[in-house]
Write a protein that holds these residues in place. Structure first.
Motif, short mmCIF file in Angstrom:
data_model
loop_
_atom_site.label_atom_id
_atom_site.label_comp_id
_atom_site.label_asym_id
_atom_site.label_seq_id
_atom_site.Cartn_x
_atom_site.Cartn_y
_atom_site.Cartn_z
N CYS A 109 33.65 15.09 24.39
CA CYS A 109 33.71 16.31 25.20
C CYS A 109 33.08 16.03 26.57
CB CYS A 109 33.01 17.42 24.42
SG CYS A 109 31.72 18.28 25.24
N HIS A 121 31.83 18.03 28.61
CA HIS A 121 30.67 18.85 28.99
C HIS A 121 29.36 18.28 28.49
CE1 HIS A 121 33.94 22.11 28.76
NE2 HIS A 121 33.78 21.76 30.00
N HIS A 122 29.38 17.73 27.27
CA HIS A 122 28.13 17.26 26.66
C HIS A 122 28.14 15.77 26.35
CE1 HIS A 122 28.47 21.62 25.67
NE2 HIS A 122 27.19 21.61 26.04
N VAL A 167 38.58 17.65 27.52
CA VAL A 167 38.53 18.92 26.80
C VAL A 167 39.79 18.93 25.94
CG1 VAL A 167 37.16 20.25 28.45
CG2 VAL A 167 39.64 20.19 28.68
N GLN A 168 39.68 19.60 24.81
CA GLN A 168 40.77 19.54 23.83
C GLN A 168 42.09 20.05 24.40
OE1 GLN A 168 39.62 20.96 19.96
NE2 GLN A 168 41.75 21.39 19.38
N HIS A 228 33.98 19.81 17.00
CA HIS A 228 33.22 19.38 18.19
C HIS A 228 31.75 19.26 17.82
CE1 HIS A 228 36.32 20.29 21.47
NE2 HIS A 228 36.89 20.63 20.34
N CYS A 248 29.37 19.05 19.73
CA CYS A 248 28.52 19.89 20.60
C CYS A 248 28.40 21.31 20.07
CB CYS A 248 29.05 19.88 22.04
SG CYS A 248 30.65 20.68 22.24
N ARG A 256 24.26 20.95 17.96
CA ARG A 256 23.46 21.62 18.99
C ARG A 256 24.13 22.95 19.31
NH1 ARG A 256 26.12 22.42 22.93
NH2 ARG A 256 24.40 23.19 24.21
N1 LIG Z 1 37.66 25.08 26.06
C1 LIG Z 1 36.91 24.05 25.66
N2 LIG Z 1 35.58 24.20 25.65
C2 LIG Z 1 34.85 23.16 25.21
C3 LIG Z 1 35.40 21.95 24.76
N3 LIG Z 1 34.37 21.14 24.37
C4 LIG Z 1 33.25 21.84 24.59
N4 LIG Z 1 33.52 23.06 25.09
C5 LIG Z 1 32.67 24.21 25.50
O1 LIG Z 1 32.22 24.06 26.81
C6 LIG Z 1 31.29 25.11 27.00
C7 LIG Z 1 30.26 24.74 28.02
O2 LIG Z 1 29.53 25.91 28.23
P1 LIG Z 1 28.14 26.01 29.03
O3 LIG Z 1 27.60 27.40 28.87
O4 LIG Z 1 28.34 25.48 30.40
O5 LIG Z 1 27.27 24.92 28.27
P2 LIG Z 1 26.16 25.15 27.15
O6 LIG Z 1 25.04 25.99 27.67
O7 LIG Z 1 25.78 23.79 26.65
O8 LIG Z 1 26.97 25.98 26.05
P3 LIG Z 1 26.70 26.13 24.48
O9 LIG Z 1 27.50 25.03 23.81
O10 LIG Z 1 27.23 27.49 24.13
O11 LIG Z 1 25.24 25.97 24.23
C8 LIG Z 1 30.79 25.44 25.62
O12 LIG Z 1 31.23 26.74 25.29
C9 LIG Z 1 31.44 24.40 24.72
O13 LIG Z 1 31.69 24.90 23.41
C10 LIG Z 1 36.81 21.84 24.79
O14 LIG Z 1 37.40 20.81 24.43
N5 LIG Z 1 37.52 22.92 25.24
#
Ligand SMILES: Nc1nc2c(ncn2[C@@H]2O[C@H](COP(=O)(O)OP(=O)(O)OP(=O)(O)O)[C@@H](O)[C@H]2O)c(=O)[nH]1
Ligand SMILES: [Zn+2]
Length: 216
Positions: free
Chosen positions: A100, A102-103, A140-141, A169, A171, A175
């Motif tokens: 992912c 994001h993380h 991202v998926q 996921h 993430c 967490r």
């Molecule tokens: N649409 C989408 N979202 C993803 C994917 N992988 C991770 N995410 C989401 O990316 C988002 C990032 O949100 P943020 O609020 O910026 O990050 P965060 O504070 O770490 O969010 P939390 O996971 O809710 O703790 C989260 O809701 C994740 O679940 C993906 O492949 N597709």
């Protein structure tokens, strides 16, 4: 501009904006970044158990992001066959691992691909290879799903392509929201898979169908 043309242009655009093929990272540089990361997180990179860790992590990361260096044209060239077969072809339950964006944590699961050939078919093994080329990156998926579908549509000039991705996921598991049994499902339906409900339903039914070799 007509709606369908605008949509086609948007699709082509998405293909064109695929990141270019990049050269492999410098392993020495990645190793030193990992050493710094370990230090920043409170570790002592000099202790015995961690001595080879930066090297191992650099290798693992290089493997898990090798999609950045794969040339899809090269991958598919030579495996497009002019065969008169106009029924649906499905390659399903393709295991994949991605990370992912994001993380930088893994997401992984299964990908199901179907297409309706138009005068040519692709070597079956090339479909999982395309899935790997796009999943072995930070993703991202949704984008992963669309890139697989649009690449196959584009390269095969198929009457239609359908892709369904089901993934867990880390993430969301180890967490954040900490949901252990949640599965994200995404799909991309192009051509006949989008316009003909019957085609889409046949695809969805066949990917749910129990496969040869499945245990009872
Ligand atoms: N649409 C989408 N979202 C993803 C994917 N992988 C991770 N995410 C989401 O990316 C988002 C990032 O949100 P943020 O609020 O910026 O990050 P965060 O504070 O770490 O969010 P939390 O996971 O809710 O703790 C989260 O809701 C994740 O679940 C993906 O492949 N597709
Ligand atoms: Zn994430």
């Amino acid at each position: 501009m007509a709606k369908s043309r605008r949509r086609t242009l948007q699709r082509l655009n998405r293909i064109e904006v695929l990141p270019p093929i990049s050269p492999p990272a410098d392993p020495e540089h990645v190793r030193s970044l990992i050493t710094d990361l370990l230090k920043s997180l409170g570790e002592t990179p000099q202790r015995h158990g961690l001595l080879k860790t930066p090297e191992r992590v650099a290798k693992a990361l290089q493997f898990m992001t090798r999609g950045y260096h794969q040339d899809i044209d090269h991958l598919l060239n030579g495996a497009l066959f002019p065969i008169e077969y106009d029924e649906m072809v499905i390659v399903k339950d393709i295991d994949f691992f991605s990370m992912c964006e994001h993380h930088m944590l893994p997401f992984f699961g299964k990908c199901h691909v179907g297409y309706l050939p138009n005068k040519k078919v692709v070597g079956l093994s090339k479909i999982p290879r395309v899935v790997d080329a796009f999943s072995r990156r930070f993703q991202v998926q949704e984008r992963l799903t669309v890139q697989i579908a649009e690449t196959l549509q584009n390269k095969l000039n198929a009457h239609g392509v359908g892709v369904v991705v089901e993934a867990r996921h880390l993430c969301m598991m180890m967490r954040g929201v900490e949901k252990q049994n949640t599965i994200a499902v995404t799909s991309s339906m192009l051509g006949a898979f989008r316009t003909q409900q019957q085609t889409r339903l046949e695809f969805l039914k066949l990917i749910r169908h129990r496969s040869v070799g499945d245990s009872d």
